[in-house]
Design a protein around this motif. Structure first.
Motif, PDB file in Angstrom:
ATOM      1  N   GLU B 111       0.791  -1.237   0.000  1.00  0.00           N
ATOM      2  CA  GLU B 111       0.000   0.000   0.000  1.00  0.00           C
ATOM      3  C   GLU B 111       0.824   1.288   0.000  1.00  0.00           C
ATOM      4  O   GLU B 111       0.382   2.276  -0.594  1.00  0.00           O
ATOM      5  N   PRO B 112       2.004   1.338   0.639  1.00  0.00           N
ATOM      6  CA  PRO B 112       2.805   2.564   0.471  1.00  0.00           C
ATOM      7  C   PRO B 112       3.145   2.810  -1.008  1.00  0.00           C
ATOM      8  O   PRO B 112       3.055   3.939  -1.498  1.00  0.00           O
ATOM      9  N   GLU B 113       3.471   1.733  -1.717  1.00  0.00           N
ATOM     10  CA  GLU B 113       3.751   1.847  -3.154  1.00  0.00           C
ATOM     11  C   GLU B 113       2.517   2.370  -3.903  1.00  0.00           C
ATOM     12  O   GLU B 113       2.623   3.208  -4.800  1.00  0.00           O
ATOM     13  N   GLU B 153     -13.086   1.669   1.128  1.00  0.00           N
ATOM     14  CA  GLU B 153     -13.302   2.393  -0.126  1.00  0.00           C
ATOM     15  C   GLU B 153     -12.232   3.471  -0.309  1.00  0.00           C
ATOM     16  O   GLU B 153     -11.770   3.709  -1.431  1.00  0.00           O
ATOM     17  N   PHE B 154     -11.804   4.113   0.773  1.00  0.00           N
ATOM     18  CA  PHE B 154     -10.707   5.088   0.702  1.00  0.00           C
ATOM     19  C   PHE B 154      -9.451   4.425   0.125  1.00  0.00           C
ATOM     20  O   PHE B 154      -8.833   4.947  -0.815  1.00  0.00           O
ATOM     21  N   HIS B 155      -9.123   3.244   0.652  1.00  0.00           N
ATOM     22  CA  HIS B 155      -7.928   2.538   0.175  1.00  0.00           C
ATOM     23  C   HIS B 155      -8.108   2.051  -1.264  1.00  0.00           C
ATOM     24  O   HIS B 155      -7.164   2.041  -2.050  1.00  0.00           O
ATOM     25  N   SER B 162      -3.849   4.643  -8.597  1.00  0.00           N
ATOM     26  CA  SER B 162      -2.464   4.241  -8.879  1.00  0.00           C
ATOM     27  C   SER B 162      -2.296   3.870 -10.347  1.00  0.00           C
ATOM     28  O   SER B 162      -1.197   3.904 -10.879  1.00  0.00           O
ATOM     29  N   GLY B 163      -3.398   3.479 -10.996  1.00  0.00           N
ATOM     30  CA  GLY B 163      -3.332   3.097 -12.405  1.00  0.00           C
ATOM     31  C   GLY B 163      -2.988   1.630 -12.610  1.00  0.00           C
ATOM     32  O   GLY B 163      -2.925   1.167 -13.744  1.00  0.00           O
ATOM     33  N   ASN B 164      -2.778   0.887 -11.523  1.00  0.00           N
ATOM     34  CA  ASN B 164      -2.463  -0.537 -11.636  1.00  0.00           C
ATOM     35  C   ASN B 164      -3.716  -1.358 -11.326  1.00  0.00           C
ATOM     36  O   ASN B 164      -4.180  -1.388 -10.183  1.00  0.00           O
ATOM     37  N   VAL B 165      -4.261  -2.027 -12.349  1.00  0.00           N
ATOM     38  CA  VAL B 165      -5.544  -2.723 -12.174  1.00  0.00           C
ATOM     39  C   VAL B 165      -5.447  -3.901 -11.211  1.00  0.00           C
ATOM     40  O   VAL B 165      -6.433  -4.260 -10.555  1.00  0.00           O
ATOM     41  N   VAL B 166      -4.279  -4.516 -11.126  1.00  0.00           N
ATOM     42  CA  VAL B 166      -4.135  -5.659 -10.218  1.00  0.00           C
ATOM     43  C   VAL B 166      -4.173  -5.171  -8.768  1.00  0.00           C
ATOM     44  O   VAL B 166      -4.825  -5.766  -7.908  1.00  0.00           O
ATOM     45  N   MET B 167      -3.489  -4.061  -8.498  1.00  0.00           N
ATOM     46  CA  MET B 167      -3.537  -3.494  -7.144  1.00  0.00           C
ATOM     47  C   MET B 167      -4.968  -3.091  -6.788  1.00  0.00           C
ATOM     48  O   MET B 167      -5.435  -3.318  -5.668  1.00  0.00           O
ATOM     49  N   MET B 168      -5.678  -2.525  -7.758  1.00  0.00           N
ATOM     50  CA  MET B 168      -7.064  -2.102  -7.541  1.00  0.00           C
ATOM     51  C   MET B 168      -7.945  -3.282  -7.122  1.00  0.00           C
ATOM     52  O   MET B 168      -8.807  -3.149  -6.248  1.00  0.00           O
ATOM     53  N   GLN B 169      -7.714  -4.445  -7.723  1.00  0.00           N
ATOM     54  CA  GLN B 169      -8.515  -5.621  -7.386  1.00  0.00           C
ATOM     55  C   GLN B 169      -8.041  -6.270  -6.081  1.00  0.00           C
ATOM     56  O   GLN B 169      -8.821  -6.871  -5.352  1.00  0.00           O
ATOM     57  N   VAL B 171      -6.545  -4.803  -3.367  1.00  0.00           N
ATOM     58  CA  VAL B 171      -6.730  -4.057  -2.110  1.00  0.00           C
ATOM     59  C   VAL B 171      -8.029  -4.438  -1.382  1.00  0.00           C
ATOM     60  O   VAL B 171      -7.996  -4.718  -0.182  1.00  0.00           O
ATOM     61  N   PRO B 172      -9.189  -4.490  -2.074  1.00  0.00           N
ATOM     62  CA  PRO B 172     -10.398  -4.891  -1.335  1.00  0.00           C
ATOM     63  C   PRO B 172     -10.285  -6.306  -0.769  1.00  0.00           C
ATOM     64  O   PRO B 172     -10.810  -6.586   0.313  1.00  0.00           O
ATOM     65  N   ILE B 173      -9.585  -7.188  -1.462  1.00  0.00           N
ATOM     66  CA  ILE B 173      -9.410  -8.564  -0.973  1.00  0.00           C
ATOM     67  C   ILE B 173      -8.593  -8.560   0.312  1.00  0.00           C
ATOM     68  O   ILE B 173      -8.939  -9.218   1.290  1.00  0.00           O
ATOM     69  N   LEU B 174      -7.517  -7.779   0.324  1.00  0.00           N
ATOM     70  CA  LEU B 174      -6.654  -7.726   1.510  1.00  0.00           C
ATOM     71  C   LEU B 174      -7.376  -7.075   2.682  1.00  0.00           C
ATOM     72  O   LEU B 174      -7.112  -7.393   3.834  1.00  0.00           O
TER      73      LEU B 174
END
Lengths: 240, 240
Positions: B111-113, B153-155, B162-169, B171-174
């Protein structure tokens, strides 16, 4: 563990039956490939009708926890309950290369940390396994044989040795998703893969956390550069 | 996109029907909550029998892509195809606290990244959304109202920016997985959450990537310390 489940006890029968089946798998220590008791016995054990049982089995098949073989029975799936599209990418509209790059960026952040933790936390047995797997991949590459699944297993063993169960589960998911790309690029990076895998395995063996982290960083960055160059080349070709 | 799918064309009818349904959802731009055409029309569109269609719908329900409501029809699920146990944790035997700590370690790396990338890549509209969401969470905390899903939702908005679709998917899982723990610890960290969320949102607004990354790092580390202390306290209590 269903990580979304709340703790209410008023669950519908279907859900209770699913949990009962999971309980039977766990309670009997059934491993991937092991066969479950037959339908008649399962229905009796769970105190449900056949049709309820069948729905529960189907639900676990769709979650890649069980697999049914016609005539042979129901078995524990080798996919270990990792679902078909774990990240819900079904509705993400991007090119394969863009998705591969996004996965690579995530690996770039996670896997060096994993390698560092593995160097700190691996048992002697795990260190040996990692080195053996490294040599297995090297052998496949030198014989120009398909090495993708063994490459993934090398990374999974590192994640397992890190001691973090979430990383252990996450790494195969991040690798599975880029499988198509690795196959395409077999030859380009195979030599570098041999070198950097070895550097990672040696650093883990020596408990050199910084060395393991940095070697993994370089290993993944070499992959990223290649995917990135492909995307740039594709855009240039389209603009011409 | 089924990330495990190979490119063979000899797929069974069941699988083709599933893909046909996904095609209908995508082709008509159906969003979460939208209703699908009725069974009769769907079967006609896909040129399959009712029973094949029903199996395909069930399969997509189990993947959290569709949801059926008796009498009302079949709808696109608000879970967006993110599966029930995305990381396959069903067979991982650890305490809730240990799992929460493992998730937190992964968030600490990712998440810092994400926050740094969001500061670089967010559009003005996204920056505004992030700030508004930050203020929404702050308002809930100050009124001592449940804030967990808005916190997530904030996260998620940061990961989206961030523009990275994998990170977008991812984060809610984590976050989903640690929901139980956040509820337990509502009061302890709520004040710190207000401060560090604001620091993150302000840094993103200013395109201050290092500031956003560091603020996120501190935010997550404060969570990690708390979970870690709980585990230590639990072990000490057990040893006494």
């Amino acid at each position: 563990m269903n990580i979304y489940a709340d703790d209410k006890n008023n669950k519908p029968l279907a859900e209770k039956t699913v949990e009962g089946l999971i309980g039977i798998i766990k309670g009997n220590g059934l491993k991937p490939g092991d066969r479950l008791p037959n339908e008649f016995d399962l229905a009796k054990m769970l105190n449900v009708g056949r049709s309820t049982l069948r729905e529960a089995v189907k639900s676990l098949v769709s979650r890649n926890i069980l697999v049914t073989q016609r005539g042979a029975g129901t078995f524990v799936s080798s996919l270990n309950g990792i679902p078909t599209d774990p990240l819900g990418l079904t509705f993400i509209e991007r090119s394969d290369d863009e998705i591969a790059l996004a996965f690579n960026e995530v690996r770039q952040v996670l896997e060096p940390e994993i390698a560092g933790l593995a160097a700190l936390n691996a048992t002697n047995k795990q260190k040996e396994e990692i080195m053996r797997q490294c040599e297995l991949v090297e052998g496949l590459i030198k014989r120009r044989a398909p090495y993708y699944s063994e490459d993934m297993e090398f990374h999974r063993l590192l994640a397992q040795a890190s001691g973090n169960v979430v990383m252990m589960q996450l790494v195969p998911i991040l690798h599975h998703a880029i499988g198509k790309n690795i196959d395409r690029t077999n030859n380009e990076l195979a030599g570098e893969t041999v070198i950097w895998h070895k550097n990672i395995a040696v650093a883990v063996q020596r408990s050199d956390a910084v060395g393991a982290r940095n070697a993994m960083f370089i290993h993944i960055e070499l992959n990223r550069r290649m995917i990135y160059e492909k995307i740039v080349a594709g855009k240039n070709a389209a603009a011409r």
